[in-house]
Design an enzyme around this catalytic site. Structure first.
Site, mmCIF file in Angstrom:
data_model
loop_
_atom_site.group_PDB
_atom_site.id
_atom_site.type_symbol
_atom_site.label_atom_id
_atom_site.label_comp_id
_atom_site.label_asym_id
_atom_site.label_seq_id
_atom_site.Cartn_x
_atom_site.Cartn_y
_atom_site.Cartn_z
ATOM 1 C CB THR A 273 -0.929 -0.009 1.229
ATOM 2 O OG1 THR A 273 -1.705 -1.213 1.216
ATOM 3 C CG2 THR A 273 -1.859 1.191 1.215
ATOM 4 C CD GLN A 303 -5.310 -3.231 0.271
ATOM 5 O OE1 GLN A 303 -5.308 -3.949 -0.724
ATOM 6 N NE2 GLN A 303 -5.384 -3.719 1.507
ATOM 7 C CD GLN A 325 -9.248 -1.840 -0.745
ATOM 8 O OE1 GLN A 325 -9.637 -2.573 -1.648
ATOM 9 N NE2 GLN A 325 -8.832 -2.309 0.418
ATOM 10 C CG ASP A 326 -6.520 1.751 0.982
ATOM 11 O OD1 ASP A 326 -7.619 1.805 1.550
ATOM 12 O OD2 ASP A 326 -5.665 0.895 1.244
ATOM 13 C CG ASP A 347 -11.226 1.111 4.435
ATOM 14 O OD1 ASP A 347 -12.358 1.273 4.901
ATOM 15 O OD2 ASP A 347 -10.601 0.038 4.544
ATOM 16 N NE ARG A 411 -13.240 -0.966 6.433
ATOM 17 C CZ ARG A 411 -12.890 -2.158 5.947
ATOM 18 N NH1 ARG A 411 -13.510 -3.246 6.360
ATOM 19 N NH2 ARG A 411 -11.928 -2.261 5.034
ATOM 20 C CD1 TRP A 413 -7.019 -0.749 10.392
ATOM 21 C CD2 TRP A 413 -6.441 1.191 9.465
ATOM 22 N NE1 TRP A 413 -5.884 -0.975 9.644
ATOM 23 C CE2 TRP A 413 -5.514 0.196 9.071
ATOM 24 C CE3 TRP A 413 -6.273 2.504 8.991
ATOM 25 C CZ2 TRP A 413 -4.433 0.494 8.232
ATOM 26 C CZ3 TRP A 413 -5.207 2.785 8.165
ATOM 27 C CH2 TRP A 413 -4.300 1.782 7.782
#
Length: 509
Positions: A273, A303, A325-326, A347, A411, A413
Site C-alpha cells: 500500500t 489497495q 480503494q485507499d 476506506d 469503520r 481500523w
C-alpha cells in the site's frame, strides 16, 4: 539497506551529543532540577536506540529479506515491497523523533509540532508492521514492539508537559504569520507564485523540466525558504515523491482538470500500500494547489493510493484525488485539505493523521460487486494522540448510480479510531446505519467502546441519525464544545501555521 543502518546510527549520535550539551547546561544552573525538555529528550533517545537495534534486520541481506527470499510463498514480490516500505518508514520514524528533539516545547508552535511528531512515529512503526501478512507480520512486530512501547511512554511524558505548560506558552508573531515563515517567504506567498516559480515543469518543452520528479530533485534540502514548482497543464505519468529532506515545497498546477499526475501501482500489481502511491509527500510544509492525483489501477486491484502524505503542516488546496480503494492516505502528522474533490470506494480517506477536510466534495463511486463503500478508516492505537479524520463544511454525494451499494461514513481500523463529520451536506448515498464494523463476518465481535465516531449539525437526506448503529463509541449529539475539539484551530493548530500558506480556512465551527 546499509545506508538506513548507518543513517540511523548517525542521527542517534548527533542527538546524544545535543542531549549531553543540554544536560551540562542544566547541571551548571541547578544540579537538582529535572527540566521537562530534558525528560522528554531522554525518553525520545531511548526510542531511537530501540529502532537502531533492529535496523540491520530490515537492511539488504538482513534477516527479514533472507526469510522472504528463502520462502516458497507466491507473494514474495508483495513481501519484498513491504520490506522496502519498512526501510523508508523506519527512516521517517527516526526523522520525526530527531526533529522532536530539536524543538522546544515552551511555545504553542513547538508543543503542537512535538506532539504531532511523536504520534506520527507511533503510526509509522505500526504501518511498517501492517504492511506484512501472516508470520512475517508477527516477526516484524516482535522486532519493533519495544520501540513501539518506548514511543508510547514518550507520549505519556509529553502529556504531562502539555498539562503543566499551558500558562508558559509563547505566541506567534503579531501579524498572524508563524515564526518559522521568513519575511521573504511571506512576500513570495503574497505575490503570484506561478510568475515567481523556482522551477517550471511542462510537457510541451516550455519549462526547464518535463518531469515533476526532476523539479523536486532541484529543490534544496531542509530549506526554510519556500521553493515553488509550477506544473503546467498536461498528463504526467509518474510516481512522484517529495522526500523527507525537501521542506517547504509549493507545487502549483493549472487546475484539477488540467494538471494531472497519474499512475497505476497497487497491491494487485505486487506493490505494498505504501509503495502504490502516485504522489507521496514527506517533506514538512508542503503545499499542493490546483492539481489532480490519480491512481488508475481500478477497483479490482485492491489497495491503490493516489495521494500519500506524512508531511507535517501539509496543505492541499483545490486538488482532486482519484482512486478506488485507499485513495487518500493521510498517514501521519497535521494535514489540511480545502476545496478538494475526493473520489473512492473502500476506506478511501484513511490513515493516522490529524487531518481536516474542509469545504470539499466527497464522491463515493461504484466498487466491485458485493463491496460496501466506506469513506473513512482512521488509525489510532494510542489514546494520548490527538488525531482524527475530520470532514467539515463539505458535501458528500454519489459519483454515478450507486443503487444497491451501501455507503458508510467510516469503520474502525483500530481501537481508538476517530472520525468526525460536522456541518456537512450528506446526501442520500449514506446508509441510515451510518457506520460499519471492520469485520462483518458472522460472529465477529462489535467494535470496541473506545472508538469515537461523531456527527454534528449535518444536513441532507443522509444526515438523519435516527437509525445510526447503537455502539457506545458512536456520538450523534455532540455539544458545540465537544465538536470544537475537532476544528482547524484545536485539532491541527492551524491558526499557528495556515495564515502563511495564503490558503483560505475556517478556524472554528
Amino acid at each position: 539497506m546499509a545506508s538506513l543502518y548507518s543513517r540511523i546510527g548517525l542521527i542517534i549520535c548527533i542527538a546524544m551529543i545535543s542531549i549531553a550539551h543540554a544536560d551540562d547546561e542544566i547541571a551548571s544552573n541547578n544540579s537538582t532540577v529535572i527540566h521537562p525538555q530534558e525528560t522528554l529528550n531522554n525518553s525520545t533517545i531511548l526510542t531511537m536506540q530501540q529502532i537502531s537495534k533492529v535496523a540491520s534486520d530490515f537492511a539488504e541481506n538482513g534477516v527479514i529479506e533472507k526469510l522472504i527470499n528463502n520462502s516458497s510463498n507466491n507473494n514474495n514480490a508483495l513481501a519484498l515491497s513491504a520490506l522496502r516500505s519498512c526501510r523508508e518508514l523506519l527512516s521517517l520514524a527516526m526523522d520525526n523523533l530527531n526533529k522532536s528533539l530539536s524543538t522546544p516545547v515552551d511555545t504553542v508552535e513547538g508543543r503542537g509540532s512535538v506532539k504531532s511528531r511523536l504520534c506520527a512515529t507511533g503510526v509509522t512503526l505500526h504501518t511498517c508492521v501492517d504492511e506484512f501478512n501472516g508470520g512475517l507480520r508477527d516477526l516484524v512486530f516482535q522486532k519493533l514492539k519495544e520501540a513501539i512501547y518506548r514511543n508510547a511512554e514518550v507520549n505519556k511524558v509529553m502529556a504531562v508537559i502539555n498539562s503543566e505548560t499551558d500558562n508558559l506558552l509563547g505566541q506567534d508573531s503579531a501579524d498572524g504569520y508563524p515564526r518559522w515563515l521568513s519575511d521573504s517567504d511571506r512576500e513570495l506567498l503574497l505575490r503570484g507564485a506561478k510568475s515567481s516559480a523556482d522551477a517550471v515543469v511542462a510537457k510541451d518543452g516550455s519549462g526547464k523540466y518535463s518531469r515533476i520528479w526532476d523539479a523536486i530533485q532541484a529543490a534544496p534540502r531542509w530549506s526554510k525558504k519556500r521553493f515553488v514548482i509550477y506544473v503546467k497543464s498536461g498528463m504526467y505519468h509518474e510516481n512522484v515523491k517529495v522526500g523527507a529532506d525537501k521542506w517547504n515545497v509549493m507545487m502549483i498546477g493549472d487546475g484539477m482538470d488540467k494538471t494531472i499526475v497519474y499512475s497505476n501501482l497497487s497491491n494487485g500489481g505486487g506493490q505494498s500500500t505504501w509503495e502504490s502511491a502516485t504522489f507521496a509527500v514527506q517533506g514538512e510544509g508542503f503545499i499542493g494547489r490546483d492539481m489532480r492525483f490519480s491512481n488508475t489501477a481500478g477497483p479490482i486491484n485492491q489497495q491503490a493510493v493516489a495521494l500519500l502524505s506524512t508531511a507535517d503542516r501539509s496543505v492541499f488546496y483545490r486538488c482532486r484525488m482519484d482512486g478506488y480503494q485507499d485513495t487518500v492516505y493521510a498517514q501521519s502528522n497535521r494535514q489540511f485539505y480545502r476545496e478538494c474533490h475526493i473520489y473512492g470506494t473502500v476506506d478511501f480517506i484513511f490513515g493516522g493523521a490529524a487531518a481536516v477536510i474542509q469545504k470539499s466534495f466527497i464522491f463515493p463511486r461504484k466498487p466491485l460487486h458485493g463491496q460496501d463503500n466506506v469513506i473513512t478508516a482512521h488509525y489510532k492505537k494510542d489514546p494520548k494522540c490527538d488525531t482524527a479524520i475530520v470532514v467539515h463544511s463539505s458535501t458528500i454525494q454519489a459519483s454515478g448510480d450507486l443503487t444497491g451499494v451501501p455507503t458508510f461514513l467510516g469503520r474502525p481500523w483500530t481501537p481508538y479510531a476517530t472520525s468526525v463529520f460536522m456541518h456537512n451536506i450528506i446526501n442520500k448515498v449514506v446508509d441510515p446505519r451510518g457506520w460499519r464494523p471492520w469485520d462483518t463476518s458472522r460472529g465477529a465481535p462489535p467494535p470496541p467502546d473506545t472508538i469515537f465516531f461523531a456527527e454534528y449539525d449535518n444536513r441532507g437526506a443522509g444526515a438523519s441519525t435516527a437509525n445510526r448503529v447503537k455502539w457506545k463509541g458512536v456520538r450523534t449529539n455532540l455539544s458545540p464544545a465537544e465538536a470544537g475539539r475537532f476544528t482547524v484551530r484545536s485539532l491541527i493548530q492551524g491558526d499557528q501555521w495556515l495564515p502563511g500558506t495564503q490558503v483560505s480556512y475556517d478556524p472554528d465551527l
